[in-house]
Design a protein around this motif. Structure first.
Motif, PDB file in Angstrom:
ATOM      1  N   PRO A   1      -9.493  10.172  -5.986  1.00 11.13           N
ATOM      2  CA  PRO A   1      -8.585   9.466  -5.190  1.00 11.13           C
ATOM      3  C   PRO A   1      -7.956   8.240  -5.593  1.00 11.13           C
ATOM      4  O   PRO A   1      -6.902   7.983  -4.843  1.00 11.13           O
ATOM      5  N   VAL A   2      -8.699   7.525  -6.131  1.00  8.99           N
ATOM      6  CA  VAL A   2      -8.320   6.129  -6.495  1.00  8.99           C
ATOM      7  C   VAL A   2      -7.880   6.114  -7.917  1.00  8.99           C
ATOM      8  O   VAL A   2      -6.833   5.483  -8.235  1.00  8.99           O
ATOM      9  N   LEU A   3      -8.740   6.519  -8.741  1.00  6.88           N
ATOM     10  CA  LEU A   3      -8.358   6.509 -10.274  1.00  6.88           C
ATOM     11  C   LEU A   3      -7.045   7.253 -10.757  1.00  6.88           C
ATOM     12  O   LEU A   3      -6.424   6.974 -11.661  1.00  6.88           O
ATOM     13  N   GLU A   4      -7.011   8.399 -10.102  1.00  4.13           N
ATOM     14  CA  GLU A   4      -5.790   9.286 -10.554  1.00  4.13           C
ATOM     15  C   GLU A   4      -4.710   8.552 -10.290  1.00  4.13           C
ATOM     16  O   GLU A   4      -3.762   8.397 -11.089  1.00  4.13           O
ATOM     17  N   PRO A   5      -4.367   8.168  -8.738  1.00  3.85           N
ATOM     18  CA  PRO A   5      -3.030   7.422  -8.663  1.00  3.85           C
ATOM     19  C   PRO A   5      -2.997   5.916  -9.609  1.00  3.85           C
ATOM     20  O   PRO A   5      -1.765   5.682  -9.824  1.00  3.85           O
ATOM     21  N   GLU A   6      -4.143   5.346  -9.885  1.00  2.00           N
ATOM     22  CA  GLU A   6      -4.076   4.308 -10.672  1.00  2.00           C
ATOM     23  C   GLU A   6      -3.393   4.426 -12.082  1.00  2.00           C
ATOM     24  O   GLU A   6      -2.490   3.995 -12.699  1.00  2.00           O
TER      25      GLU A   6
ATOM     26  N   ASP B   1       0.990  -1.148  -0.113  1.00  2.00           N
ATOM     27  CA  ASP B   1       0.006  -0.104  -0.036  1.00  2.00           C
ATOM     28  C   ASP B   1       0.913   1.129  -0.144  1.00  2.00           C
ATOM     29  O   ASP B   1       0.435   2.370  -0.402  1.00  2.00           O
ATOM     30  N   ALA B   2       1.823   1.324   0.758  1.00  2.00           N
ATOM     31  CA  ALA B   2       2.837   2.346   0.896  1.00  2.00           C
ATOM     32  C   ALA B   2       3.490   2.576  -0.484  1.00  2.00           C
ATOM     33  O   ALA B   2       3.478   3.698  -0.846  1.00  2.00           O
ATOM     34  N   ALA B   3       3.951   1.636  -1.264  1.00  2.00           N
ATOM     35  CA  ALA B   3       4.688   1.481  -2.328  1.00  2.00           C
ATOM     36  C   ALA B   3       3.773   2.084  -3.509  1.00  2.00           C
ATOM     37  O   ALA B   3       4.251   2.902  -4.293  1.00  2.00           O
ATOM     38  N   TRP B   4       2.492   1.409  -3.440  1.00  2.00           N
ATOM     39  CA  TRP B   4       1.592   1.928  -4.295  1.00  2.00           C
ATOM     40  C   TRP B   4       1.289   3.561  -4.373  1.00  2.00           C
ATOM     41  O   TRP B   4       1.258   4.371  -5.537  1.00  2.00           O
ATOM     42  N   THR B   5       1.294   4.059  -3.270  1.00  2.00           N
ATOM     43  CA  THR B   5       0.794   5.276  -2.984  1.00  2.00           C
ATOM     44  C   THR B   5       2.240   6.290  -3.448  1.00  2.00           C
ATOM     45  O   THR B   5       1.902   7.317  -3.995  1.00  2.00           O
ATOM     46  N   LEU B   6       3.245   5.805  -2.815  1.00  2.00           N
ATOM     47  CA  LEU B   6       4.262   6.609  -3.104  1.00  2.00           C
ATOM     48  C   LEU B   6       4.725   6.664  -4.754  1.00  2.00           C
ATOM     49  O   LEU B   6       5.169   7.802  -5.118  1.00  2.00           O
ATOM     50  N   ILE B   7       4.813   5.418  -5.210  1.00  2.00           N
ATOM     51  CA  ILE B   7       5.064   5.506  -6.924  1.00  2.00           C
ATOM     52  C   ILE B   7       3.796   6.295  -7.628  1.00  2.00           C
ATOM     53  O   ILE B   7       4.300   7.076  -8.467  1.00  2.00           O
ATOM     54  N   ALA B   8       2.626   6.497  -7.146  1.00  2.00           N
ATOM     55  CA  ALA B   8       1.669   7.008  -7.798  1.00  2.00           C
ATOM     56  C   ALA B   8       1.747   8.473  -7.553  1.00  2.00           C
ATOM     57  O   ALA B   8       1.588   9.232  -8.689  1.00  2.00           O
ATOM     58  N   THR B   9       2.277   8.922  -6.454  1.00  2.00           N
ATOM     59  CA  THR B   9       2.355  10.463  -6.143  1.00  2.00           C
ATOM     60  C   THR B   9       3.912  11.133  -6.544  1.00  2.00           C
ATOM     61  O   THR B   9       3.841  12.017  -6.890  1.00  2.00           O
ATOM     62  N   ARG B  10       4.709  10.352  -6.237  1.00  2.00           N
ATOM     63  CA  ARG B  10       6.200  10.721  -6.473  1.00  2.00           C
ATOM     64  C   ARG B  10       6.934  10.453  -7.767  1.00  2.00           C
ATOM     65  O   ARG B  10       7.640  11.217  -8.237  1.00  2.00           O
ATOM     66  N   GLY B  11       6.348   9.372  -8.298  1.00  2.00           N
ATOM     67  CA  GLY B  11       7.099   8.989  -9.341  1.00  2.00           C
ATOM     68  C   GLY B  11       8.015   7.724  -9.025  1.00  2.00           C
ATOM     69  O   GLY B  11       8.768   7.731  -7.984  1.00  2.00           O
ATOM     70  N   TYR B  12       8.065   6.678  -9.731  1.00  2.00           N
ATOM     71  CA  TYR B  12       8.914   5.408  -9.581  1.00  2.00           C
ATOM     72  C   TYR B  12      10.050   5.934  -9.449  1.00  2.00           C
ATOM     73  O   TYR B  12      10.776   5.216  -8.413  1.00  2.00           O
ATOM     74  N   HIS B  13      10.967   6.518  -9.994  1.00  2.00           N
ATOM     75  CA  HIS B  13      12.434   6.747 -10.097  1.00  2.00           C
ATOM     76  C   HIS B  13      12.549   7.761  -8.822  1.00  2.00           C
ATOM     77  O   HIS B  13      13.773   7.942  -8.350  1.00  2.00           O
TER      78      HIS B  13
ATOM     79  N   VAL C   1      -4.358  10.039 -21.009  1.00  2.00           N
ATOM     80  CA  VAL C   1      -3.303  10.730 -21.233  1.00  2.00           C
ATOM     81  C   VAL C   1      -3.451  12.191 -21.206  1.00  2.00           C
ATOM     82  O   VAL C   1      -2.781  12.690 -20.311  1.00  2.00           O
ATOM     83  N   GLY C   2      -4.250  12.551 -22.115  1.00  2.00           N
ATOM     84  CA  GLY C   2      -4.553  14.111 -22.035  1.00  2.00           C
ATOM     85  C   GLY C   2      -5.131  14.655 -20.856  1.00  2.00           C
ATOM     86  O   GLY C   2      -4.549  15.576 -20.494  1.00  2.00           O
ATOM     87  N   VAL C   3      -5.692  13.740 -20.021  1.00  2.00           N
ATOM     88  CA  VAL C   3      -6.398  14.398 -19.012  1.00  2.00           C
ATOM     89  C   VAL C   3      -5.360  14.407 -17.635  1.00  2.00           C
ATOM     90  O   VAL C   3      -5.165  15.374 -17.102  1.00  2.00           O
ATOM     91  N   MET C   4      -4.549  13.268 -17.745  1.00  2.00           N
ATOM     92  CA  MET C   4      -3.534  13.242 -16.569  1.00  2.00           C
ATOM     93  C   MET C   4      -2.375  14.463 -16.844  1.00  2.00           C
ATOM     94  O   MET C   4      -1.882  14.861 -15.799  1.00  2.00           O
TER      95      MET C   4
END
Length: 276
Positions: free
Chosen positions: A176-181, A94-106, A247-250
């Motif tokens: 709050p769910v679909l944007e991180p996804e 759960d922590a990894a999912w949130t961090l990758i979605a909000t900060r970026g994988y790298h 992609v356009g929305v994001m």
């Protein structure tokens, strides 16, 4: 072919591999159609049987003709191991999912994941070998979330057009769910350019979504609600349209309202059949 025996073997393979809902979602088969097929009110297609055999880890020849022995015990043991409670692993994921979605994988370090999960870096490494493994699991988590939402939202929805529009609404990159996804999906696309393992993982998840759309289109065409023609081509057009608009929305090039309007226009002018 012994239809009763076939249904019994399919039922045994599915029961050994987990819940029927999960297996139906994993192989891209509508749960209602699965129930009808198991009850003898509908026949499994060859493609459905092939996918069920692959997912439940049995040989297709056993599923079709009962030749050989199914690895039911091995499958049961595997499911039991997966279902053992593991709070630490879930917190880490759960922590990894949130961090990758909000900060970026790298921009995410193993230490960051451990801190967010309330555990150590060593504990993260115990459950996941490296960041690649974390990204893999984050994508699998995305896929499961999406299919669980689909199953809940489509329960009791019989009209093909309403089902299709509901499926498309569930792909809107807002909230709050679909944007991180969507953030994780887009990052996997980038990683897949240079890492075949991520490419294969993404392809499997995308195939589940594609088959769900395809089944909805085929059902609608058979019932005279959607236009006839190459439904596989239509499904590829529609899923590609969702990807491009998302992609356009994001990236801020368009809005969720504009994406929704474009998808509704496609479904009502291209997919839906004009009724007298």
């Amino acid at each position: 072919m012994d239809d009763d025996g076939l249904r019994d073997r399919v039922r045994a393979a599915i029961d050994a591999a987990g819940s029927r809902r999960r297996v139906a979602a994993a192989v891209g088969l509508d749960e209602t159609k699965l129930s009808k097929s198991l009850a003898g009110r509908r026949r499994f297609t060859p493609d459905e049987l092939d996918r069920i055999a692959a997912h439940t880890d049995v040989e297709l020849t056993w599923l079709l003709r009962g030749e050989g022995a199914p690895p039911v015990t091995a499958a049961s043991d595997l499911i039991a191991a997966r279902d053992e409670p593991d709070d630490a692993r879930k917190r880490i994921l759960d922590a990894a999912w949130t961090l990758i979605a909000t900060r970026g994988y790298h921009r995410v370090r193993i230490a960051d994941v451990g801190e967010a999960a309330g555990t150590s870096s060593a504990s993260v490494h115990y459950h996941f070998a490296d960041k690649d493994a974390l990204l893999d699991e984050a994508l699998r988590h995305n896929v499961e979330l999406a299919h669980d939402r689909q199953a809940a939202a489509l329960a009791g929805v019989d009209d093909p057009l309403e089902r299709l529009q509901t499926l498309l609404d569930l792909q809107m990159p807002e909230g709050p769910v679909l944007e991180p996804e969507w953030s994780i999906w887009m990052q996997v696309w980038v990683e897949a350019l240079t890492e075949p393992r991520h490419r294969d993982l993404y392809a499997r998840g995308q195939d589940r979504w594609f088959r769900t759309v395809l089944m909805t289109l085929v059902d609608g065409a058979e019932r005279g609600v959607f236009t006839h023609g190459d439904q596989e081509l239509r499904a590829r057009q529609l899923t590609a349209l969702v990807d491009g608009l998302g992609v356009g929305v994001m990236t801020g090039a368009s809005t969720p309202a504009q994406m929704r309007a474009a998808l509704r226009d496609f479904t009502t002018t291209i997919v839906r059949k004009d009724l007298p």
